[in-house]
Motif scaffolding. Structure first.
Motif, PDB file in Angstrom:
ATOM      1  N   THR A  80       0.836  -1.201   0.000  1.00  0.00           N
ATOM      2  CA  THR A  80       0.000   0.000   0.000  1.00  0.00           C
ATOM      3  C   THR A  80       0.867   1.247   0.000  1.00  0.00           C
ATOM      4  O   THR A  80       0.604   2.210  -0.736  1.00  0.00           O
ATOM      5  N   ALA A  81       1.903   1.213   0.824  1.00  0.00           N
ATOM      6  CA  ALA A  81       2.778   2.372   0.924  1.00  0.00           C
ATOM      7  C   ALA A  81       3.413   2.676  -0.424  1.00  0.00           C
ATOM      8  O   ALA A  81       3.421   3.819  -0.889  1.00  0.00           O
ATOM      9  N   MET A 114      -1.618   6.078   5.086  1.00  0.00           N
ATOM     10  CA  MET A 114      -2.217   4.771   4.816  1.00  0.00           C
ATOM     11  C   MET A 114      -1.667   3.728   5.778  1.00  0.00           C
ATOM     12  O   MET A 114      -2.401   2.909   6.329  1.00  0.00           O
ATOM     13  N   VAL A 115      -0.336   3.760   5.984  1.00  0.00           N
ATOM     14  CA  VAL A 115       0.283   2.786   6.893  1.00  0.00           C
ATOM     15  C   VAL A 115      -0.259   2.995   8.307  1.00  0.00           C
ATOM     16  O   VAL A 115      -0.620   2.046   9.008  1.00  0.00           O
ATOM     17  N   SER A 120      -3.474   1.220  12.859  1.00  0.00           N
ATOM     18  CA  SER A 120      -4.503   1.514  13.867  1.00  0.00           C
ATOM     19  C   SER A 120      -5.693   0.584  13.707  1.00  0.00           C
ATOM     20  O   SER A 120      -6.300   0.169  14.683  1.00  0.00           O
ATOM     21  N   LEU A 121      -6.005   0.270  12.467  1.00  0.00           N
ATOM     22  CA  LEU A 121      -7.145  -0.605  12.200  1.00  0.00           C
ATOM     23  C   LEU A 121      -6.936  -1.977  12.848  1.00  0.00           C
ATOM     24  O   LEU A 121      -7.776  -2.464  13.607  1.00  0.00           O
ATOM     25  N   VAL A 122      -5.779  -2.567  12.547  1.00  0.00           N
ATOM     26  CA  VAL A 122      -5.501  -3.912  13.076  1.00  0.00           C
ATOM     27  C   VAL A 122      -5.362  -3.875  14.592  1.00  0.00           C
ATOM     28  O   VAL A 122      -5.960  -4.688  15.311  1.00  0.00           O
ATOM     29  N   THR A 123      -4.592  -2.917  15.096  1.00  0.00           N
ATOM     30  CA  THR A 123      -4.384  -2.848  16.540  1.00  0.00           C
ATOM     31  C   THR A 123      -5.704  -2.562  17.256  1.00  0.00           C
ATOM     32  O   THR A 123      -6.055  -3.241  18.223  1.00  0.00           O
ATOM     33  N   GLY A 124      -6.432  -1.574  16.767  1.00  0.00           N
ATOM     34  CA  GLY A 124      -7.671  -1.182  17.422  1.00  0.00           C
ATOM     35  C   GLY A 124      -8.671  -2.317  17.474  1.00  0.00           C
ATOM     36  O   GLY A 124      -9.210  -2.630  18.538  1.00  0.00           O
ATOM     37  N   PRO A 269      -6.455  24.104   9.754  1.00  0.00           N
ATOM     38  CA  PRO A 269      -5.711  24.281   8.497  1.00  0.00           C
ATOM     39  C   PRO A 269      -4.286  23.746   8.631  1.00  0.00           C
ATOM     40  O   PRO A 269      -3.590  24.065   9.587  1.00  0.00           O
ATOM     41  N   THR A 270      -3.887  22.915   7.711  1.00  0.00           N
ATOM     42  CA  THR A 270      -2.512  22.427   7.663  1.00  0.00           C
ATOM     43  C   THR A 270      -2.226  21.939   6.261  1.00  0.00           C
ATOM     44  O   THR A 270      -3.133  21.556   5.520  1.00  0.00           O
ATOM     45  N   SER A 271      -0.951  21.969   5.902  1.00  0.00           N
ATOM     46  CA  SER A 271      -0.612  21.508   4.553  1.00  0.00           C
ATOM     47  C   SER A 271      -0.385  20.005   4.529  1.00  0.00           C
ATOM     48  O   SER A 271      -0.377  19.378   3.482  1.00  0.00           O
ATOM     49  N   ILE A 272      -0.191  19.407   5.735  1.00  0.00           N
ATOM     50  CA  ILE A 272       0.051  17.962   5.774  1.00  0.00           C
ATOM     51  C   ILE A 272      -1.282  17.254   5.949  1.00  0.00           C
ATOM     52  O   ILE A 272      -1.739  17.026   7.064  1.00  0.00           O
ATOM     53  N   SER A 273      -1.939  16.942   4.841  1.00  0.00           N
ATOM     54  CA  SER A 273      -3.229  16.266   4.942  1.00  0.00           C
ATOM     55  C   SER A 273      -3.436  15.359   3.737  1.00  0.00           C
ATOM     56  O   SER A 273      -2.774  15.493   2.713  1.00  0.00           O
ATOM     57  N   VAL A 274      -4.368  14.430   3.916  1.00  0.00           N
ATOM     58  CA  VAL A 274      -4.669  13.482   2.831  1.00  0.00           C
ATOM     59  C   VAL A 274      -5.393  14.209   1.721  1.00  0.00           C
ATOM     60  O   VAL A 274      -6.236  15.062   1.977  1.00  0.00           O
ATOM     61  N   ARG A 275      -5.013  13.907   0.485  1.00  0.00           N
ATOM     62  CA  ARG A 275      -5.713  14.529  -0.625  1.00  0.00           C
ATOM     63  C   ARG A 275      -6.941  13.733  -1.016  1.00  0.00           C
ATOM     64  O   ARG A 275      -6.922  12.532  -1.035  1.00  0.00           O
TER      65      ARG A 275
END
Lengths: 275, 287
Positions: A80-81, A114-115, A120-124, A269-275
């Motif tokens: 995925t990465a 994504m990673v 988090s999905l598996v652990t949670g 507001p931040t520039s580090i976000s998922v598109r």
């Protein structure tokens, strides 16, 4: 050798997470999955990871066990990465370019997120459900939650009972398989020689007795259930009646607050976000 | 040194897990060739573990299993050969039957050995006879047989490999007295005619007294006493301490003797007791 396979790896304990009502856990797990996929920017993701870490700490399950759960999906994560890294087209100049391979900053961010999502999905889910809830409690909760479906004639109780019985017999059948394998080995059967077809053929002496014994057990169990007047859902009472307690209401409140904060962080507001 | 020897053998189940359990601790047993040796002990004493060590299904944590003086886990020894030389009949072996006919099921072992057809046929018929299985049953499906007949078929399946040593784990468990006598005396007939070594595992003192030449008493993973039946049963205090009891008839005779009746000790079977009682009664009327 076969006993090493563990299914539904439940670690008994008495942590707050163990003590939660399994129905609450089931619902919270579903909501958690939704939350994991609604996190959008670096703040929300950090908050989410913090939440998952506190879940792990609350459950008193060792970090080693959690890492073990992540190991089988390492390849999936890597895959995925890589896909996210190379296939995300960004605006502006790529930060890395080699021939036709171009990596944008957005790709890097996407891959990282994504990673984080997968971890988090598996652990949670494993901390909230499989590690801290016994399979029996889980099917019980499922039956209660799906009860409304009975209105449209879904045999909820029967499904839950089938699941319980199946889970109950996994270790028994594994043990039985081990025994039959040993007995055939003692008669000179070689189970791991030759090509694939030979190997499949070599398992016939194991599979036939196993099937027969599974049918025999099913027969005996049906008989034993009937002798104890099992007649399905109608008028059946339970030994352990699920009851919501303080800790359950508290966890729901905590979860709702968590959700609200996460959605608020999403709007920052931040520039580090998922598109 | 006998044909099969356990030398300082220890065995641990699920080592280095929370479920770790030492099943055997420093066990030494020497099985004499051509004899029927009984291994007796309480549930959980390690009898069945010994059985699976003898043909290499389990590997000892420490110590050696010697077959004819050779370590069976030596790299130069093929484990499949060991399994043909030491036959093992598991507890409730009837659950391992799978073939279309009883004949083919008994032939499974010999076929795996790579024998020719004539030899396989001879062995199947012979071992069916020892196990007390009628020849007409050989053509039937094993799943049509009664429980006792299935048991016999499974025992015949191991006998047909003609192993130098045959190990039987509770061969008579769950059978009625008649079936039990038939199977056990069949096993003895097999030994008498073939001269092969037999190892019987059981917790019935009565059966052991009747059918074994030598006895090994196990308790909590160690050997408590071993020797001939006579030698072992003389250590009655030790045996009772391990939670086993001497045969009923022996206890009756011990009690009679304690009450001053003039009879010899060393009565272990009902047959023996019957004869002893008869001679006692005759002696009394003569006097």
């Amino acid at each position: 050798m076969l006993k090493d396979i563990t299914l539904g790896q439940f670690f008994p304990g008495s942590s707050p997470i163990h003590r939660l009502d399994p129905r609450v856990k089931l619902v919270l797990v579903v909501l958690l999955v939704v939350l994991i996929f609604s996190a959008k920017n670096i703040f929300a993701f950090s908050f989410l990871v913090l939440g998952v870490i506190s879940l792990v700490l609350l459950s008193q399950i060792s970090v080693k066990v959690v890492l073990k759960a992540i190991r089988p999906i390492l390849i999936l994560m890597l895959f995925t990465a890589i896909i996210n890294l190379f296939w995300t087209k960004g605006t502006g100049d790529p930060i890395f370019a080699l021939g036709f391979i171009k990596v944008w900053r957005e790709g890097l961010v996407n891959a990282l997120f994504m990673v984080l999502r997968i971890v988090s999905l598996v652990t949670g889910t494993s901390i909230l459900l499989t590690y801290t809830t016994s399979p029996i409690a889980l099917t019980d909760a499922l039956e209660r939650l799906l009860k409304p479906l009975k209105v449209i004639k879904v045999p909820v109780h029967e499904f839950a009972m089938m699941m319980t019985i199946a889970l109950r017999f996994i270790p028994t059948l594994l043990e039985e398989t081990d025994k039959i394998i040993n007995a055939q080995k003692a008669r000179g059967a070689s189970l791991d020689k030759g090509n694939l077809i030979d190997k499949v053929k070599a398992f016939v002496p194991v599979l036939i007795p196993l099937f027969i014994s599974a049918f025999r057990r099913a027969d005996e169990l049906a008989c034993a259930m009937e002798c104890r007047c099992y007649r399905g859902d109608e008028g059946r009472t339970r030994m352990k009646v699920l009851k919501m307690g303080e800790i359950d209401y508290l966890s729901i409140v905590v979860f709702l607050v968590f959700t609200a904060v996460l959605f608020f962080l999403n709007t920052l507001p931040t520039s580090i976000s998922v598109r | 040194m006998g044909i099969l020897t356990l030398e300082n053998v220890s065995y641990v189940y699920s080592p280095s897990t929370p479920f770790e359990k030492e099943a055997l601790h420093d066990v030494n047993i020497d099985f004499t060739e051509g004899k029927i040796t009984g291994i007796i002990g309480h549930t959980g004493s390690g009898k069945s573990t010994v059985a699976q060590l003898l043909n290499g299904l389990l590997k000892p944590a420490s110590g050696k299993v010697l077959l004819d003086g050779c370590d069976i886990f030596d790299p130069s020894v093929k484990l499949s050969d060991v399994r043909f030389r030491v036959g093992l009949v598991f507890q409730y072996p009837e659950y391992q039957l799978f073939e279309e006919t009883v004949f083919r099921d008994i032939a499974f072992g010999p076929t795996n050995m790579g024998l020719d057809e004539a030899e396989i046929k001879r062995r199947v018929i012979e071992s069916a006879r020892f196990a007390g299985l009628d020849e007409e049953l050989l053509g039937r499906s094993p799943f049509e047989l009664s429980g006792g007949q299935k048991r016999r078929a499974a025992i015949a399946g191991v006998m047909a490999m003609e192993p130098e040593v045959i190990v039987l784990d509770e061969p008579a468990a769950g059978l009625d007295p008649r079936g039990r006598d038939e199977i056990l005396s069949g096993i003895r007939r097999y030994r008498d005619e073939k001269g092969n070594t037999v190892i019987l595992i059981s917790h019935s003192m009565e059966d052991m007294a009747l059918y074994s030449d030598e006895l090994v008493v196990m308790s909590r993973g160690t050997v408590l006493v071993s020797g001939t039946v006579d030698e072992v049963f003389r250590q009655s205090a030790l045996i009772e301490e391990s939670g086993l009891t001497l045969p009923q008839i022996t206890r009756v005779f011990d009690r009679l003797r304690a009450d001053g009746v003039n009879i010899r000790d060393g009565v272990y079977t009902v047959e023996d007791g019957y004869r002893e009682m008869l001679s006692l009664l005759k002696g009394n009327t003569n006097a």
